[in-house]
Write an enzyme that holds these catalytic residues in place. Sequence first.
Site, PDB file in Angstrom:
ATOM      1  N   GLU A 243     -16.872  36.034  29.299  1.00 48.77           N
ATOM      2  CA  GLU A 243     -16.487  37.039  30.300  1.00 48.77           C
ATOM      3  C   GLU A 243     -16.642  38.412  29.661  1.00 48.77           C
ATOM      4  O   GLU A 243     -16.145  38.636  28.548  1.00 48.77           O
ATOM      5  CB  GLU A 243     -15.031  36.806  30.721  1.00 48.77           C
TER       6      GLU A 243
ATOM      7  N   HIS B 237     -16.246  42.674  30.288  1.00 46.71           N
ATOM      8  CA  HIS B 237     -15.874  43.853  31.077  1.00 46.71           C
ATOM      9  C   HIS B 237     -16.344  45.090  30.331  1.00 46.71           C
ATOM     10  O   HIS B 237     -16.061  45.236  29.129  1.00 46.71           O
ATOM     11  CB  HIS B 237     -14.366  43.922  31.313  1.00 46.71           C
TER      12      HIS B 237
ATOM     13  N   ALA C 148     -14.279  43.120  40.148  1.00 51.11           N
ATOM     14  CA  ALA C 148     -12.912  43.045  40.678  1.00 51.11           C
ATOM     15  C   ALA C 148     -12.495  41.615  41.023  1.00 51.11           C
ATOM     16  O   ALA C 148     -11.291  41.323  41.092  1.00 51.11           O
ATOM     17  CB  ALA C 148     -12.780  43.950  41.897  1.00 51.11           C
TER      18      ALA C 148
ATOM     19  N   ARG D 267     -22.624  55.989  39.539  1.00 54.29           N
ATOM     20  CA  ARG D 267     -21.336  56.614  39.853  1.00 54.29           C
ATOM     21  C   ARG D 267     -20.372  56.346  38.699  1.00 54.29           C
ATOM     22  O   ARG D 267     -20.603  55.455  37.886  1.00 54.29           O
ATOM     23  CB  ARG D 267     -20.745  56.005  41.130  1.00 54.29           C
TER      24      ARG D 267
ATOM     25  N   TYR E 173     -17.848  53.848  33.350  1.00 58.72           N
ATOM     26  CA  TYR E 173     -18.812  52.765  33.125  1.00 58.72           C
ATOM     27  C   TYR E 173     -20.078  53.195  32.374  1.00 58.72           C
ATOM     28  O   TYR E 173     -20.958  52.370  32.147  1.00 58.72           O
ATOM     29  CB  TYR E 173     -19.197  52.135  34.478  1.00 58.72           C
TER      30      TYR E 173
ATOM     31  N   ARG F 272      -6.292  50.344  31.732  1.00 54.15           N
ATOM     32  CA  ARG F 272      -6.402  50.849  33.106  1.00 54.15           C
ATOM     33  C   ARG F 272      -5.210  50.366  33.953  1.00 54.15           C
ATOM     34  O   ARG F 272      -4.186  49.973  33.410  1.00 54.15           O
ATOM     35  CB  ARG F 272      -7.767  50.418  33.672  1.00 54.15           C
TER      36      ARG F 272
ATOM     37  N   PRO G  25     -19.197  42.249  42.209  1.00 50.29           N
ATOM     38  CA  PRO G  25     -19.284  43.324  43.193  1.00 50.29           C
ATOM     39  C   PRO G  25     -19.294  44.719  42.581  1.00 50.29           C
ATOM     40  O   PRO G  25     -18.571  45.005  41.632  1.00 50.29           O
ATOM     41  CB  PRO G  25     -18.046  43.120  44.070  1.00 50.29           C
ATOM     42  N   ASN G  26     -20.141  45.544  43.170  1.00 47.80           N
ATOM     43  CA  ASN G  26     -20.289  46.974  42.871  1.00 47.80           C
ATOM     44  C   ASN G  26     -21.019  47.254  41.566  1.00 47.80           C
ATOM     45  O   ASN G  26     -21.327  48.413  41.266  1.00 47.80           O
ATOM     46  CB  ASN G  26     -18.912  47.690  42.880  1.00 47.80           C
TER      47      ASN G  26
ATOM     48  N   ASN H 135     -19.713  39.066  34.275  1.00 46.72           N
ATOM     49  CA  ASN H 135     -18.810  40.178  34.561  1.00 46.72           C
ATOM     50  C   ASN H 135     -18.462  40.029  36.044  1.00 46.72           C
ATOM     51  O   ASN H 135     -19.238  40.431  36.903  1.00 46.72           O
ATOM     52  CB  ASN H 135     -19.475  41.525  34.289  1.00 46.72           C
TER      53      ASN H 135
HETATM   54  O1  CA2 Z   1     -15.051  47.042  33.386  1.00 48.26           O
HETATM   55  C1  CA2 Z   1     -15.674  46.217  34.059  1.00 48.26           C
HETATM   56  O2  CA2 Z   1     -16.760  45.753  33.744  1.00 48.26           O
HETATM   57  C2  CA2 Z   1     -15.077  45.771  35.408  1.00 48.26           C
HETATM   58  O3  CA2 Z   1     -15.377  44.389  35.575  1.00 48.26           O
HETATM   59  C3  CA2 Z   1     -15.785  46.585  36.471  1.00 48.26           C
HETATM   60  C4  CA2 Z   1     -15.221  46.334  37.864  1.00 48.26           C
HETATM   61  C5  CA2 Z   1     -13.708  46.480  37.883  1.00 48.26           C
HETATM   62  O4  CA2 Z   1     -13.201  46.156  39.170  1.00 48.26           O
HETATM   63  C6  CA2 Z   1     -13.051  45.613  36.831  1.00 48.26           C
HETATM   64  O5  CA2 Z   1     -11.659  45.833  36.880  1.00 48.26           O
HETATM   65  C7  CA2 Z   1     -13.581  45.942  35.462  1.00 48.26           C
HETATM   66  C8  CA2 Z   1     -15.799  47.336  38.855  1.00 48.26           C
HETATM   67  C9  CA2 Z   1     -17.277  47.348  38.911  1.00 48.26           C
HETATM   68  C10 CA2 Z   1     -17.665  48.559  39.674  1.00 48.26           C
HETATM   69  O6  CA2 Z   1     -18.758  49.113  39.014  1.00 48.26           O
HETATM   70  C11 CA2 Z   1     -19.082  50.375  39.319  1.00 48.26           C
HETATM   71  C12 CA2 Z   1     -20.026  50.962  38.507  1.00 48.26           C
HETATM   72  C13 CA2 Z   1     -20.382  52.251  38.735  1.00 48.26           C
HETATM   73  C14 CA2 Z   1     -19.832  52.951  39.790  1.00 48.26           C
HETATM   74  C15 CA2 Z   1     -18.892  52.359  40.590  1.00 48.26           C
HETATM   75  C16 CA2 Z   1     -18.519  51.056  40.358  1.00 48.26           C
END
Ligand code: CA2
Length: 148
Positions: free
Chosen positions: A101, A103, A80, A21, A26, A110, A13-14, A77
């Site tokens: 996996e 990240h 969340a 963003r 990221y 974090r 997700p996301n 990946n």
């Molecule tokens: O660091 C990572 O790759 C995460 O898997 C990214 C997840 C986060 O919930 C994990 O704790 C770590 C979030 C992905 C959201 O990605 C976005 C990218 C750009 C803008 C907003 C969100």
Amino acid sequence: MSTPLPLLVLNGPNLNLLGLREPEVYGTQTLDDVRALAEERAAQHGLTVDVRQSNHEGQLIDWIHEARTGHCGVLINPGAYSHTSVAIRDALAAVEVPIVEVHISNVHRREAFRHHSYVSAVADAVIVGAGVDGYALAVEWLARRVRA
Ligand code: CA2
């Protein structure tokens, strides 16, 4: 020799928002950039990638089930869902091909709720905090495992 099955590159997700963003967390590369770098690294090993993203847990689980017979390795990946989903963990546990996996951010630097991943115990390798380069590293590792 027969054509090898593709590597499955799953994004939770996301991650469709990558590069759009929160660049301070990221980076600025998009999911299309990730696709291109995974494709390029896989091609260096004579492999292909099947890159997918979903915001839905059930969809990710259905795709993980496909990997049981349709792919030679899984890079995931889970976003969340890493920190919440026993269902994704159980789906991955039923896959016999190698699993990495990834990240993008260093989740251990974090919030405390990001420090535990249900997925890590069923992954063969875990890469955190290397930015999107983590995808290339994971493809490299999977390709070596699959080609060995
Ligand atoms: O660091 C990572 O790759 C995460 O898997 C990214 C997840 C986060 O919930 C994990 O704790 C770590 C979030 C992905 C959201 O990605 C976005 C990218 C750009 C803008 C907003 C969100």
